[in-house]
Design a protein around this motif. Sequence first.
Motif, PDB file in Angstrom:
ATOM      1  N   VAL A 198       7.142  12.210  -3.567  1.00 55.09           N
ATOM      2  CA  VAL A 198       6.450  12.033  -2.296  1.00 55.09           C
ATOM      3  C   VAL A 198       5.884  10.621  -2.217  1.00 55.09           C
ATOM      4  CG1 VAL A 198       5.869  14.466  -1.992  1.00 55.09           C
ATOM      5  CG2 VAL A 198       4.310  12.986  -3.249  1.00 55.09           C
ATOM      6  N   GLU A 199       5.602  10.205  -0.994  1.00 52.22           N
ATOM      7  CA  GLU A 199       5.062   8.867  -0.757  1.00 52.22           C
ATOM      8  C   GLU A 199       3.544   8.933  -0.610  1.00 52.22           C
ATOM      9  OE1 GLU A 199       5.270   5.269   2.601  1.00 52.22           O
ATOM     10  OE2 GLU A 199       6.448   7.103   2.833  1.00 52.22           O
ATOM     11  N   ILE A 200       2.866   8.016  -1.304  1.00 49.06           N
ATOM     12  CA  ILE A 200       1.419   7.854  -1.158  1.00 49.06           C
ATOM     13  C   ILE A 200       1.158   6.539  -0.431  1.00 49.06           C
ATOM     14  CG2 ILE A 200      -0.727   7.356  -2.395  1.00 49.06           C
ATOM     15  CD1 ILE A 200      -0.072   9.317  -4.440  1.00 49.06           C
ATOM     16  N   GLN A 201       0.307   6.582   0.588  1.00 48.07           N
ATOM     17  CA  GLN A 201      -0.076   5.377   1.323  1.00 48.07           C
ATOM     18  C   GLN A 201      -1.569   5.135   1.145  1.00 48.07           C
ATOM     19  OE1 GLN A 201       1.150   6.205   5.340  1.00 48.07           O
ATOM     20  NE2 GLN A 201       3.253   5.513   4.981  1.00 48.07           N
ATOM     21  N   GLY A 204       0.787  -1.223   0.000  1.00 42.91           N
ATOM     22  CA  GLY A 204       0.000   0.000   0.000  1.00 42.91           C
ATOM     23  C   GLY A 204       0.816   1.270   0.000  1.00 42.91           C
ATOM     24  N   SER A 205       2.136   1.173  -0.149  1.00 41.41           N
ATOM     25  CA  SER A 205       2.999   2.348  -0.113  1.00 41.41           C
ATOM     26  C   SER A 205       3.821   2.421  -1.390  1.00 41.41           C
ATOM     27  CB  SER A 205       3.935   2.295   1.108  1.00 41.41           C
ATOM     28  OG  SER A 205       4.885   3.344   1.051  1.00 41.41           O
ATOM     29  N   VAL A 206       3.705   3.552  -2.113  1.00 42.20           N
ATOM     30  CA  VAL A 206       4.492   3.768  -3.327  1.00 42.20           C
ATOM     31  C   VAL A 206       4.986   5.202  -3.339  1.00 42.20           C
ATOM     32  CG1 VAL A 206       3.172   2.058  -4.656  1.00 42.20           C
ATOM     33  CG2 VAL A 206       2.541   4.475  -4.757  1.00 42.20           C
ATOM     34  N   SER A 256      -9.627  10.696   1.926  1.00 43.28           N
ATOM     35  CA  SER A 256      -8.365  11.045   1.272  1.00 43.28           C
ATOM     36  C   SER A 256      -7.790  12.297   1.913  1.00 43.28           C
ATOM     37  CB  SER A 256      -8.579  11.286  -0.232  1.00 43.28           C
ATOM     38  OG  SER A 256      -9.479  12.352  -0.447  1.00 43.28           O
ATOM     39  N   VAL A 257      -6.494  12.273   2.189  1.00 45.85           N
ATOM     40  CA  VAL A 257      -5.779  13.409   2.752  1.00 45.85           C
ATOM     41  C   VAL A 257      -4.624  13.760   1.809  1.00 45.85           C
ATOM     42  CG1 VAL A 257      -4.458  14.287   4.711  1.00 45.85           C
ATOM     43  CG2 VAL A 257      -6.355  12.695   5.098  1.00 45.85           C
ATOM     44  N   GLY A 258      -4.672  14.954   1.249  1.00 44.69           N
ATOM     45  CA  GLY A 258      -3.618  15.383   0.326  1.00 44.69           C
ATOM     46  C   GLY A 258      -3.914  15.091  -1.125  1.00 44.69           C
ATOM     47  N   VAL A 315      -6.647   7.018   1.880  1.00 46.19           N
ATOM     48  CA  VAL A 315      -5.452   7.422   1.119  1.00 46.19           C
ATOM     49  C   VAL A 315      -4.823   8.622   1.808  1.00 46.19           C
ATOM     50  CG1 VAL A 315      -4.585   8.281  -1.086  1.00 46.19           C
ATOM     51  CG2 VAL A 315      -6.379   6.554  -1.063  1.00 46.19           C
ATOM     52  N   ASN A 316      -3.493   8.620   1.897  1.00 47.96           N
ATOM     53  CA  ASN A 316      -2.775   9.705   2.575  1.00 47.96           C
ATOM     54  C   ASN A 316      -1.495  10.033   1.827  1.00 47.96           C
ATOM     55  OD1 ASN A 316      -1.960  11.521   4.707  1.00 47.96           O
ATOM     56  ND2 ASN A 316      -0.545   9.935   5.369  1.00 47.96           N
ATOM     57  N   VAL A 317      -1.208  11.336   1.693  1.00 49.14           N
ATOM     58  CA  VAL A 317       0.080  11.797   1.156  1.00 49.14           C
ATOM     59  C   VAL A 317       0.968  12.149   2.337  1.00 49.14           C
ATOM     60  CG1 VAL A 317       1.249  13.507  -0.260  1.00 49.14           C
ATOM     61  CG2 VAL A 317      -0.996  12.651  -0.942  1.00 49.14           C
TER      62      VAL A 317
END
Length: 457
Positions: free
Chosen positions: A308-311, A293-295, A326-328, A356-358
């Motif tokens: 930046v990382e998206i989770q 879940g992390s890219v 969703s955040v970000g 989803v989070n940035v």
Amino acid sequence: MAKTKNVYVCSQCGYESPKWMGKCLNCNSWNTMTEEVKVPEKAVVFNRAVTISGGGKPQNIKDIKSSQFERFDTGINELNRVIGGGLVKGSLTLISGDPGIGKSTILLQTAKRIADKYGKVLYVSGEESEEQIKMRAERLDCISDNLYILSETSINLIEEHIENMNPVFVIIDSIQTLFKSQITSAPGSVSQVRECTNDLMRIGKTKDIPLFIVAHVTKQGELAGPRVLEHMVDTVLYFEGERTQEFRILRTIKNRFGTTSEIGVFEMRESGLEEILDASSVFLQETSFEQEGSVVIATIEGTRPLLVEIQALVSETKAVMPRRTSVGIDHSRMSLILAVLEKKLKIPFYSSDVYVNVVGGLNLEGTFGDLGLAVALISSAKGRTVKLERPLFVGEVGLTGEVRPISNIERIVNEGQKMGFKNIIMPYKSKEKLGDKFKGVNIIGITTVKEAMGKVF
């Protein structure tokens, strides 16, 4: 004595009405009409001498001499970046953001550096006393012989002090606290904000003094006051970030002397705001490439490439209406990607909560992160990690499942290579555009989301 009367003024566009209305007839905004006391024009003597140039006859555009604007170096590289290379003489800059985000801090740091380098700087505060500002200046080590503090809210008295002192730079904190004695409405009203800003613009343009104006924001995060305020100023800056987090983003919304959508990255410390020149390394310092879940995705902010990382977290739920948070990232963009994955890859997100989070508090704009978001969602839903070594994703996802090319691909690949990424997954047409320019990194071109999943997992 002239009679006064009550009028209702729209806080968004300044439209006046003799009676209250739920909806503004000019801009169609709801619940924006506020009551103000108005004095007839004959009873008010306005100082309307807004002479930006020297006056005189209209000139042919071919006869006007063209030259580069003279700029002041603020001493803060990230601030110089967002305002286009430095402060232009006579410019009017508006800076806004949530309470406690760091507006007064960065202005005090800027005032100290300009005072040391160019001469007298006047810091006008309508919210704090001189002693309070002195305490903050000592904490931030912003004491200078040429830095002057004034606690005043009357625009007439402020203009007198500027006339007598003749500073090279003026800061107003904040525009909502200023008032003009000829106007009977309260400070912060549409009339007061408009007239005070008009006077400040006249002072700055006629004396070639750059001015910084602090403005409050509403509960919705929008700029408080009339919309005309943004049209009057030359530059609009906005501070983003959470007070509980250490990173701050200074974003350019409007700039007559440079590019828009530029950002500056800062870190809040005890000594004040410290600029971060290599933003990608800061946003990726805690990134693990072996978590489902992390890219890592690439995006462009102004002229700057950012990694930046998206989770993403996909969890099954028994609820009738699954949650989408969703955040970000724009919520509608996340919904679009989910719909494409359900249609093209038959993944049942309709029975799962999706989060989803940035990482780092950055708000992503544009479509650069579509492909990375899709990979993060599938990785979390299937419980599988990306099998490639240090992968970087960039690309726009269309409604038919195709991966579309994006702009500034060379800058993105340069940034990815500098940060040590081994595999960069991008649209096939973007790979064709690059050719054989980059040898030290494996560039993987794809055409559809389905093809990307086959190569990634």
